[in-house]
Design a protein around this motif. Structure first.
Motif: not given
Length: 253
Positions: A24-32, A51-58, A87-90
């Motif tokens: 349900t949850i997606g988490i945007i992760v900084l590039d670390t 959860v789903h993760y997405h890294v904002v590369t750079g 398909g995340v809801d938040g």
């Protein structure tokens, strides 16, 4: 027999396309590159739900803390698009300083966005006795501004406690330490809280701006006897609304 309907069926909404199901949850992760311990927002073992993760590369922490996070908005918009397409809801983020761009993220996203643990401050204040206030643990005092608080509806005159610049938490973040010491970072967090409570005895609860502090929240609460809120409590609150617990005897969709 009563037929149970999904929300989409009962409101005649067309079902959303979901190439991946169950998160349900997606988490945007900084590039670390530093180690993220269990309890950290970017450690998948933290969560009691997928959860789903997405890294904002750079886009590094210093880019949104010391720099201008608005420059990174295209990367965050792309992350929102990719997570909602899954398909995340938040959606949540992994840095409390992103409160600076919360209005833009909220305006862009088609699903609820929890950009910063600072969003919890107004609610936490309302739970406290009138002679108590909220103390905010932050990672960089010189970089936080009134606008960070105003953007999420929080007051601007709260007591702040800054993690030591040369302490293990901030040093490990700056140096992208591949291995970190839980005990050393816990002591670092304790020293910050101890200073805060000595300076402002009226603190009745703590909110951690830094998304890397939740591994120590339980120990802080048990040691100092005050409620502690962080990005994990924020995301769990978001998830609780998106997927309320089922108390019905029949399975719900």
């Amino acid at each position: 027999m009563r037929t149970l309907m999904t929300v989409e069926q009962s409101t005649n909404r067309p079902p959303r396309r979901r190439p991946v199901h169950g998160a349900t949850i997606g988490i945007i992760v900084l590039d670390t590159g530093f180690e993220r311990l269990p309890g950290d927002v970017a450690n998948a073992m933290t969560w009691r739900f997928p959860v789903h993760y997405h890294v904002v590369t750079g886009v590094r922490p210093q880019d949104v803390i010391e720099g201008n996070p608005e420059k990174a908005l295209p990367a965050f918009y792309d992350a929102i698009d990719r997570l909602t397409e899954l398909g995340v809801d938040g959606i949540a983020t992994s840095c409390g300083f992103l409160a600076m761009v919360h209005p833009q993220l909220r305006a862009y996203s088609s699903v609820p966005v929890a950009s910063s643990s600072l969003m919890q401050i107004p609610l936490v204040l309302q739970t406290l006795p009138v002679d108590r206030t909220v103390g905010v643990i932050i990672s960089d005092r010189k970089s936080i501004t009134d606008q960070h608080f105003l953007n999420v509806g929080a007051p601007v005159d709260l007591p702040l406690g800054e993690l030591a610049f040369d302490g293990p938490i901030r040093a490990n973040m700056r140096n992208n330490a591949a291995r970190v010491s839980y005990a050393a970072q816990e002591r670092d967090a304790f020293q910050t809280v101890e200073r805060m409570l000595a300076e402002t005895p009226s603190i009745g609860a703590l909110v951690s701006e830094c998304a890397n502090l939740p591994p120590y929240s339980r120990a802080i609460q048990r040691t100092f006897g005050v409620p502690v809120y962080d990005v994990v409590s924020l995301v769990e609150w978001l998830h609780a609304g998106l997927r309320p617990r089922n108390f019905h005897s029949e399975p719900l969709p």
